[in-house]
Design a protein around this motif. Structure first.
Motif, PDB file in Angstrom:
ATOM      1  N   HIS A 115     -19.091 -42.315   3.873  1.00 54.18           N
ATOM      2  CA  HIS A 115     -18.870 -43.200   5.022  1.00 54.18           C
ATOM      3  C   HIS A 115     -17.419 -43.131   5.493  1.00 54.18           C
ATOM      4  N   GLU A 116     -16.481 -43.173   4.547  1.00 53.98           N
ATOM      5  CA  GLU A 116     -15.059 -43.109   4.909  1.00 53.98           C
ATOM      6  C   GLU A 116     -14.714 -41.751   5.508  1.00 53.98           C
ATOM      7  N   ARG A 117     -15.340 -40.695   4.998  1.00 56.40           N
ATOM      8  CA  ARG A 117     -15.095 -39.359   5.534  1.00 56.40           C
ATOM      9  C   ARG A 117     -15.607 -39.260   6.969  1.00 56.40           C
ATOM     10  N   ASP A 118     -16.798 -39.812   7.220  1.00 53.80           N
ATOM     11  CA  ASP A 118     -17.368 -39.781   8.575  1.00 53.80           C
ATOM     12  C   ASP A 118     -16.496 -40.569   9.546  1.00 53.80           C
ATOM     13  N   GLU A 124     -10.517 -38.591  14.064  1.00 48.66           N
ATOM     14  CA  GLU A 124      -9.805 -37.348  14.385  1.00 48.66           C
ATOM     15  C   GLU A 124     -10.343 -36.724  15.672  1.00 48.66           C
ATOM     16  N   LYS A 125     -11.651 -36.826  15.878  1.00 48.50           N
ATOM     17  CA  LYS A 125     -12.253 -36.283  17.098  1.00 48.50           C
ATOM     18  C   LYS A 125     -11.759 -37.041  18.329  1.00 48.50           C
ATOM     19  N   LEU A 131      -5.341 -36.701  22.885  1.00 47.51           N
ATOM     20  CA  LEU A 131      -4.150 -35.839  22.935  1.00 47.51           C
ATOM     21  C   LEU A 131      -4.310 -34.734  23.966  1.00 47.51           C
ATOM     22  N   LYS A 132      -5.527 -34.213  24.116  1.00 51.36           N
ATOM     23  CA  LYS A 132      -5.776 -33.182  25.126  1.00 51.36           C
ATOM     24  C   LYS A 132      -5.568 -33.737  26.527  1.00 51.36           C
ATOM     25  N   LEU A 133      -6.090 -34.947  26.779  1.00 49.86           N
ATOM     26  CA  LEU A 133      -5.895 -35.575  28.085  1.00 49.86           C
ATOM     27  C   LEU A 133      -4.419 -35.828  28.361  1.00 49.86           C
TER      28      LEU A 133
END
Length: 458
Positions: A115-118, A124-125, A131-133
């Motif tokens: 759960h923490e990894r997800d 991050e996504k 950051l791209k915007l």
């Protein structure tokens, strides 16, 4: 297939047998366990119908780690074997009769880890998208808007505004001279009051609420983005700005005017002053140096290291073991022959084996782009065996480039490249002005003794 069977051995005995197997077979061994185990966290017992693969052993804690695979990513499950049990050591990975632990047999804590990894992957996504915007924007207002920051709040209203926030997040201070400062905090209001005591030209603040676990990554990415966009930041940590503020390096090693002269004239080699001849020289490091000298590749690596120090290190003698340090055969996790640190960062690594040489450099990306183009295509054309990547080590800031070279002749030629010398000098000087190197106690004076002979011969 080579195979050793070890029933009911202790983990310490197992470690010795693994080392003996590796020497005898000259391969990295695979390890399997048959029998019951006890979870080291919740003290529950588990048994498996077939052997399971062991991915780590810990003699210090007398336990081993099994691998639970979630979407092909391993999670380590630390357990203690329960007698009777058997370890098998093989020279090849077994594909039959090995138990893949199914979900229904996972311990409860694994689901929390997943759960923490997800959650982390989702965060991050989202961060990557924002950051791209922001990277496509130009002005500070638009950049901060796309990153999810509040509008700039005037400094007179900021304490009341921050009092209403959750407290933890990333902030951007706006100064009257169009400079900025980026920081993280778990109490935004108190942090702002502290800044106001030190800076009397703050005109406003922008704030973004960020989960506590994500503060470090958001802080670094915002700093790197703003620096790449050309905004002047007052930050020292995480930036690659050559600070004009007075530093201990200016006083201890090299005056600011001499620093500029050294940067501009790459023919200058700074061997002024004297070495610290009274420094403690631990026998441990003499032994490591002697072991290094016995290697067939040591002479060539020493020559490359000497050329690097002459070209890239300011205050070679005055700053030795205080602002830069070189380690000979450093202990794990470093699997290298030589490591040179400036500040907290490794800027030069070297190793060699039967397959050849490996050299690693960390330098200024912008200086290399001036010579070889924005895409660095010219660098790849000139040095075909060279591999480069853009990195973001904390101490180095936004302007970083790592280079890996696997041919001795290429490494020798690269160190003589004017662009490399400029890039390495700027990068190392920025790091030194941030503070001393913490690796003094592992510095190899004996290795520098040998290198200094070539300086004296100049």
């Amino acid at each position: 297939m080579a195979k050793w069977t070890s029933p009911n051995v202790t983990i310490e005995q197992l470690a010795i047998r693994l080392q003996s197997f590796r020497k005898a077979e000259r391969v990295l061994p695979f390890l399997y366990l048959t029998g019951k185990v006890r979870d080291v966290d919740d003290d529950t017992e588990h048994s498996f119908p077939q052997r399971v693969q062991v991915v780590e052993i810990s003699p210090k804690h007398d336990d081993v780690a099994l691998a639970i695979y979630v979407n092909d990513e391993p999670i380590r499950w630390y357990v203690k074997p329960i007698k009777p049990y058997t370890f098998e050591i093989t020279d090849t990975e077994l594909t039959r009769d090995v138990y893949d632990i199914p979900m229904e047999e996972w311990p409860d804590w694994v689901h929390q880890v997943i759960h923490e990894r997800d959650e982390k992957l989702a965060a991050e996504k989202e961060q990557k998208h924002l950051l791209k915007l922001a990277n496509e924007a130009t002005g500070m207002h638009d950049i901060l808007h796309y990153l999810g920051f509040s509008k700039e709040v005037e400094i007179t209203h900021a304490p009341e505004y921050l009092k209403q926030s959750q407290g933890h997040g990333i902030y951007v201070l706006h100064f009257t001279n169009k400079q900025y400062y980026v920081g993280q905090t778990r109490n935004a209001r108190q942090r702002l009051l502290a800044h106001k005591r030190n800076h009397h030209d703050i005109k406003g603040i922008s704030f973004k609420i960020v989960a506590k676990k994500q503060l470090d990554t958001w802080e670094s990415h915002v700093i790197w983005l703003l620096e790449d966009k050309g905004f002047y930041l007052r930050n020292i940590d995480l930036t690659s700005i050559l600070s004009s503020e007075p530093s201990n390096f200016d006083k201890d090693v090299m005056l600011p005017e001499d620093q500029q002269r050294w940067l501009n004239d790459i023919s200058l080699i700074d061997i002024s002053g004297k070495r610290d001849e009274d420094a403690k020289r631990a026998n441990l490091y003499l032994e490591r140096y002697n072991n290094f000298k016995e290697q067939t590749f040591s002479e060539n690596i020493t020559k490359v290291l000497g050329a690097y120090i002459q070209s890239a290190i300011p205050g070679i003698y005055k700053g030795e073991a205080s602002y830069w340090a070189v380690s000979c055969l450093p202990p794990p996790p470093y699997n290298v022959a030589i490591r040179l640190n400036v500040n907290w960062q490794e800027v030069f690594l070297a190793s060699a084996d039967n397959n050849g040489y490996w050299f690693y450099f960390c330098i200024s990306r912008r200086e290399m782009q001036k010579a070889y183009g924005e895409s660095l295509d010219g660098l790849a054309q000139k040095y075909p065996s060279l591999k480069w990547s853009i990195t973001r080590y904390r101490a180095g800031g936004a302007d970083q480039l790592t280079v890996e070279i696997t041919k001795l002749a290429t490494a020798v030629a690269f160190i003589k490249d004017d662009a490399f010398i400029r890039g390495a000098r700027l990068y190392n000087l920025r790091l030194m002005k941030k503070g001393r190197c913490p690796w003094r106690n592992s510095h190899s004076f004996f290795l520098v003794d040998e290198i200094a002979k070539s300086f004296a011969a100049r």
